[in-house]
Design an enzyme around this catalytic site. Structure first.
Site, PDB file in Angstrom:
ATOM      1  CG  ASP A   2     -53.914 -41.297 -52.857  1.00  0.00           C
ATOM      2  OD1 ASP A   2     -54.008 -41.045 -54.149  1.00  0.00           O
ATOM      3  OD2 ASP A   2     -54.065 -42.049 -52.489  1.00  0.00           O
ATOM      4  CG  HIS A  19     -54.204 -36.044 -62.553  1.00  0.00           C
ATOM      5  ND1 HIS A  19     -54.053 -36.189 -61.437  1.00  0.00           N
ATOM      6  CD2 HIS A  19     -53.029 -36.786 -63.365  1.00  0.00           C
ATOM      7  CE1 HIS A  19     -53.122 -37.538 -61.199  1.00  0.00           C
ATOM      8  NE2 HIS A  19     -52.902 -37.651 -62.296  1.00  0.00           N
ATOM      9  CG  LEU A 113     -60.220 -21.060 -48.321  1.00  0.00           C
ATOM     10  CD1 LEU A 113     -60.813 -22.122 -47.075  1.00  0.00           C
ATOM     11  CD2 LEU A 113     -61.396 -21.920 -49.428  1.00  0.00           C
TER      12      LEU A 113
HETATM   13  C1  FPP Z   1     -53.015 -38.201 -56.784  1.00  0.00           C
HETATM   14  O1  FPP Z   1     -53.857 -39.225 -56.885  1.00  0.00           O
HETATM   15  C2  FPP Z   1     -53.666 -36.793 -57.242  1.00  0.00           C
HETATM   16  C3  FPP Z   1     -52.605 -35.990 -57.576  1.00  0.00           C
HETATM   17  C4  FPP Z   1     -51.164 -36.149 -57.405  1.00  0.00           C
HETATM   18  C5  FPP Z   1     -52.654 -34.784 -57.957  1.00  0.00           C
HETATM   19  C6  FPP Z   1     -53.714 -34.482 -57.848  1.00  0.00           C
HETATM   20  C7  FPP Z   1     -53.992 -33.283 -58.864  1.00  0.00           C
HETATM   21  C8  FPP Z   1     -54.637 -32.304 -59.373  1.00  0.00           C
HETATM   22  C9  FPP Z   1     -56.725 -32.950 -59.017  1.00  0.00           C
HETATM   23  C10 FPP Z   1     -54.939 -31.597 -60.366  1.00  0.00           C
HETATM   24  C11 FPP Z   1     -53.760 -30.311 -59.795  1.00  0.00           C
HETATM   25  C12 FPP Z   1     -54.731 -28.865 -59.804  1.00  0.00           C
HETATM   26  C13 FPP Z   1     -54.682 -28.249 -59.063  1.00  0.00           C
HETATM   27  C14 FPP Z   1     -55.427 -26.770 -59.278  1.00  0.00           C
HETATM   28  C15 FPP Z   1     -54.781 -27.888 -57.850  1.00  0.00           C
HETATM   29  P1  FPP Z   1     -53.146 -40.236 -57.665  1.00  0.00           P
HETATM   30  O2  FPP Z   1     -52.399 -40.251 -59.129  1.00  0.00           O
HETATM   31  O3  FPP Z   1     -52.166 -41.215 -57.068  1.00  0.00           O
HETATM   32  O4  FPP Z   1     -54.328 -41.324 -57.890  1.00  0.00           O
HETATM   33  P2  FPP Z   1     -54.465 -43.346 -57.942  1.00  0.00           P
HETATM   34  O5  FPP Z   1     -53.360 -43.195 -56.390  1.00  0.00           O
HETATM   35  O6  FPP Z   1     -55.467 -43.411 -57.741  1.00  0.00           O
HETATM   36  O7  FPP Z   1     -53.216 -43.680 -58.772  1.00  0.00           O
END
Ligand code: FPP
Length: 227
Positions: A2, A19, A113
């Site tokens: 997050d 992201h 892993l």
């Molecule tokens: C949460 O932060 C994150 C996500 C919903 C997306 C996570 C995805 C990735 C890191 C890339 C995916 C790719 C792979 C290879 C796993 P948020 O957007 O909710 O952050 P915020 O709460 O600060 O708005």
């Protein structure tokens, strides 16, 4: 994982750039997990609820997933990382499905892993599907109501072949599970660092392992009788 959006906002960037930065933390965490001898690492990459975000952000996450999978599959295999995708597949595009098959097949024989990517996953949905499966077996006569035990329920979930998590880490200071591994986390240790996901480095991962090592896990017992 997050805090990608907030990380981007703090830098005057678009959310999708958070992201993109987050993928580097995925790499770091996988490396640190392998180095620390962790055998299972599950990353909550996309929840069932995340489809409700603006289409441009959803598309960016899907594209990033495909690009990362394409670019990292062989490197992951060479590091000994087997990748499994956990979530409902019916809503994915052909492209995403192709990448899921590609990474699972490429890394299938790796043994150090297992990296589970929860992608279109939500725990309540998982439990609902599990209950449907159990009810179906009862209706067919292959399972008796009195034979349902905790193992029957564990076996009906998407995590059937996985151990329960020892520790759940949620970055960015939010202290909630948000529909993640609700059944499986009964005895998990929780850790909520303030660090935003793109700032979650190998050192941060090591710190989480240190925190875990100091926890006294009693499983409802008292320390002296735990053994
Ligand atoms: C949460 O932060 C994150 C996500 C919903 C997306 C996570 C995805 C990735 C890191 C890339 C995916 C790719 C792979 C290879 C796993 P948020 O957007 O909710 O952050 P915020 O709460 O600060 O708005």
């Amino acid at each position: 994982m997050d805090g990608n959006g907030r990380w981007a906002k703090q830098r005057g960037k678009e959310r999708y750039e958070g992201h993109i930065a987050g993928v580097e933390s995925v790499r770091s965490s996988v490396k640190a997990a392998v180095r620390n001898g962790v055998e299972w690492l599950t990353l909550y990459a996309f929840s069932t609820e995340n489809w409700g975000r603006p289409a441009a952000e959803v598309d960016a996450i899907m594209a990033l997933f495909c690009k990362t999978v394409m670019g990292e599959a062989k490197e992951l295999r060479d590091q000994g990382v087997r990748v499994k995708i956990m979530g409902e597949r019916s809503r994915f595009s052909e492209e995403v499905l192709k990448m899921i098959n590609y990474i699972e097949q490429t890394t299938a024989d790796a043994e150090r892993l297992t990296l589970v990517l929860a992608f279109n996953y939500s725990s309540r949905r998982e439990i609902t599907l599990g209950v449907q499966d159990i009810a179906r077996r009862i209706a067919e006569g292959t399972l008796k109501v009195d034979d349902i035990d905790e193992q029957t329920i564990s076996d009906s979930l998407m995590t059937a072949q996985m151990p329960d998590p020892d520790m759940i880490i949620r970055t960015s200071g939010e202290c909630r599970l948000s529909n993640f591994l609700l059944w499986q986390s009964s005895y998990a240790e929780f850790y909520f660092p303030d660090t935003l996901w793109p700032d979650f480095t190998e050192e941060e991962f090591d710190k989480a392992i240190e925190v875990f090592a100091k926890r006294d896990r009693r499983y409802g017992l008292v320390t002296e009788t735990k053994e």
